[in-house]
Design a protein around this motif. Structure first.
Motif, PDB file in Angstrom:
ATOM      1  N   ILE A   2     -31.537  14.413 -18.675  1.00  0.00           N
ATOM      2  CA  ILE A   2     -31.274  13.798 -17.453  1.00  0.00           C
ATOM      3  C   ILE A   2     -32.060  14.538 -16.162  1.00  0.00           C
ATOM      4  O   ILE A   2     -31.891  15.955 -16.477  1.00  0.00           O
ATOM      5  N   PRO A   3     -32.622  13.824 -15.340  1.00  0.00           N
ATOM      6  CA  PRO A   3     -33.356  14.699 -14.352  1.00  0.00           C
ATOM      7  C   PRO A   3     -32.589  15.504 -13.396  1.00  0.00           C
ATOM      8  O   PRO A   3     -31.119  15.199 -13.261  1.00  0.00           O
ATOM      9  N   LEU A   4     -32.669  16.471 -12.894  1.00  0.00           N
ATOM     10  CA  LEU A   4     -31.864  17.491 -12.232  1.00  0.00           C
ATOM     11  C   LEU A   4     -31.438  16.929 -11.000  1.00  0.00           C
ATOM     12  O   LEU A   4     -30.434  17.082 -10.603  1.00  0.00           O
ATOM     13  N   ARG A   5     -32.139  15.949 -10.411  1.00  0.00           N
ATOM     14  CA  ARG A   5     -31.807  15.208  -9.206  1.00  0.00           C
ATOM     15  C   ARG A   5     -30.490  14.638  -9.225  1.00  0.00           C
ATOM     16  O   ARG A   5     -29.394  14.406  -8.667  1.00  0.00           O
ATOM     17  N   LEU A   6     -30.412  13.794 -10.492  1.00  0.00           N
ATOM     18  CA  LEU A   6     -29.035  12.984 -10.927  1.00  0.00           C
ATOM     19  C   LEU A   6     -28.025  13.759 -11.152  1.00  0.00           C
ATOM     20  O   LEU A   6     -27.025  13.594 -10.846  1.00  0.00           O
ATOM     21  N   VAL A   7     -28.216  14.960 -11.783  1.00  0.00           N
ATOM     22  CA  VAL A   7     -27.234  15.827 -12.131  1.00  0.00           C
ATOM     23  C   VAL A   7     -26.558  16.529 -10.827  1.00  0.00           C
ATOM     24  O   VAL A   7     -25.586  16.524 -10.712  1.00  0.00           O
ATOM     25  N   GLY A   8     -27.464  16.765  -9.968  1.00  0.00           N
ATOM     26  CA  GLY A   8     -26.977  17.263  -8.583  1.00  0.00           C
ATOM     27  C   GLY A   8     -26.260  16.250  -7.889  1.00  0.00           C
ATOM     28  O   GLY A   8     -25.276  16.673  -7.285  1.00  0.00           O
ATOM     29  N   SER A   9     -26.555  14.938  -7.715  1.00  0.00           N
ATOM     30  CA  SER A   9     -26.027  13.829  -7.277  1.00  0.00           C
ATOM     31  C   SER A   9     -24.511  13.970  -7.789  1.00  0.00           C
ATOM     32  O   SER A   9     -23.653  13.439  -7.059  1.00  0.00           O
ATOM     33  N   GLU A  10     -24.420  13.818  -9.293  1.00  0.00           N
ATOM     34  CA  GLU A  10     -23.023  13.584  -9.822  1.00  0.00           C
ATOM     35  C   GLU A  10     -22.053  14.726  -9.598  1.00  0.00           C
ATOM     36  O   GLU A  10     -20.962  14.550  -9.430  1.00  0.00           O
ATOM     37  N   MET A  11     -22.767  15.884  -9.341  1.00  0.00           N
ATOM     38  CA  MET A  11     -22.111  17.115  -8.957  1.00  0.00           C
ATOM     39  C   MET A  11     -21.468  16.994  -7.819  1.00  0.00           C
ATOM     40  O   MET A  11     -20.300  17.361  -7.677  1.00  0.00           O
ATOM     41  N   CYS A  12     -22.150  16.606  -6.785  1.00  0.00           N
ATOM     42  CA  CYS A  12     -21.768  16.263  -5.508  1.00  0.00           C
ATOM     43  C   CYS A  12     -20.547  15.154  -5.334  1.00  0.00           C
ATOM     44  O   CYS A  12     -19.664  15.509  -4.628  1.00  0.00           O
ATOM     45  N   ILE A  13     -20.717  14.149  -6.151  1.00  0.00           N
ATOM     46  CA  ILE A  13     -19.809  13.021  -6.253  1.00  0.00           C
ATOM     47  C   ILE A  13     -18.573  13.635  -6.531  1.00  0.00           C
ATOM     48  O   ILE A  13     -17.472  13.409  -6.265  1.00  0.00           O
ATOM     49  N   GLU A  14     -18.553  14.713  -7.859  1.00  0.00           N
ATOM     50  CA  GLU A  14     -17.151  15.364  -8.592  1.00  0.00           C
ATOM     51  C   GLU A  14     -16.926  16.228  -7.305  1.00  0.00           C
ATOM     52  O   GLU A  14     -15.537  16.340  -7.409  1.00  0.00           O
ATOM     53  N   THR A  15     -17.519  16.933  -6.627  1.00  0.00           N
ATOM     54  CA  THR A  15     -17.175  17.777  -5.672  1.00  0.00           C
ATOM     55  C   THR A  15     -16.149  17.204  -4.684  1.00  0.00           C
ATOM     56  O   THR A  15     -15.113  17.891  -4.122  1.00  0.00           O
ATOM     57  N   VAL A  16     -16.765  16.169  -4.150  1.00  0.00           N
ATOM     58  CA  VAL A  16     -15.899  15.446  -3.233  1.00  0.00           C
ATOM     59  C   VAL A  16     -14.251  15.002  -3.769  1.00  0.00           C
ATOM     60  O   VAL A  16     -13.431  15.422  -2.817  1.00  0.00           O
ATOM     61  N   HIS A  17     -14.288  14.469  -5.070  1.00  0.00           N
ATOM     62  CA  HIS A  17     -13.169  14.199  -5.714  1.00  0.00           C
ATOM     63  C   HIS A  17     -12.163  15.030  -5.900  1.00  0.00           C
ATOM     64  O   HIS A  17     -10.968  15.210  -6.070  1.00  0.00           O
ATOM     65  N   ALA A  18     -12.665  16.380  -5.954  1.00  0.00           N
ATOM     66  CA  ALA A  18     -11.954  17.568  -6.954  1.00  0.00           C
ATOM     67  C   ALA A  18     -11.702  18.378  -5.484  1.00  0.00           C
ATOM     68  O   ALA A  18     -10.689  19.160  -5.805  1.00  0.00           O
TER      69      ALA A  18
END
Length: 86
Positions: A2-18
């Motif tokens: 998985i490209p790092l950019r995609l992982v970073g985006s997913e982490m950001c989305i999870e951060t918002v909900h967490a």
């Protein structure tokens, strides 16, 4: 892989909900109490980080009014009106 950019985006989305806590809830009273017990340097750091958390909270809860929280986290305006944090 998985490209790092995609992982970073997913982490950001999870951060918002967490995100939870007094800033996300708009609990101004608790944030004020936190600031009252901190020394000036730590209070400045708390406000800086709190401002970043507030941006995430606004993304999570776009309908919530965070105006009072913004005011408390804006140290200059708050301290001028309230005589500083004791």
């Amino acid at each position: 892989e998985i490209p790092l950019r995609l992982v970073g985006s997913e982490m950001c989305i999870e951060t918002v909900h967490a995100l939870t806590g007094p800033i996300e809830r708009g609990d101004v009273s608790t944030v004020e109490k936190h600031l009252q017990v901190l020394n000036p340097e730590d209070a400045a750091l708390y406000r800086m980080l709190g401002t970043r958390l507030l941006a995430i909270a606004k993304e999570k809860n776009p309908a919530q009014n965070y105006e009072n929280m913004e005011h408390v986290l804006n140290a200059v305006a708050y301290e001028k009106e309230n005589g500083g944090f004791q």
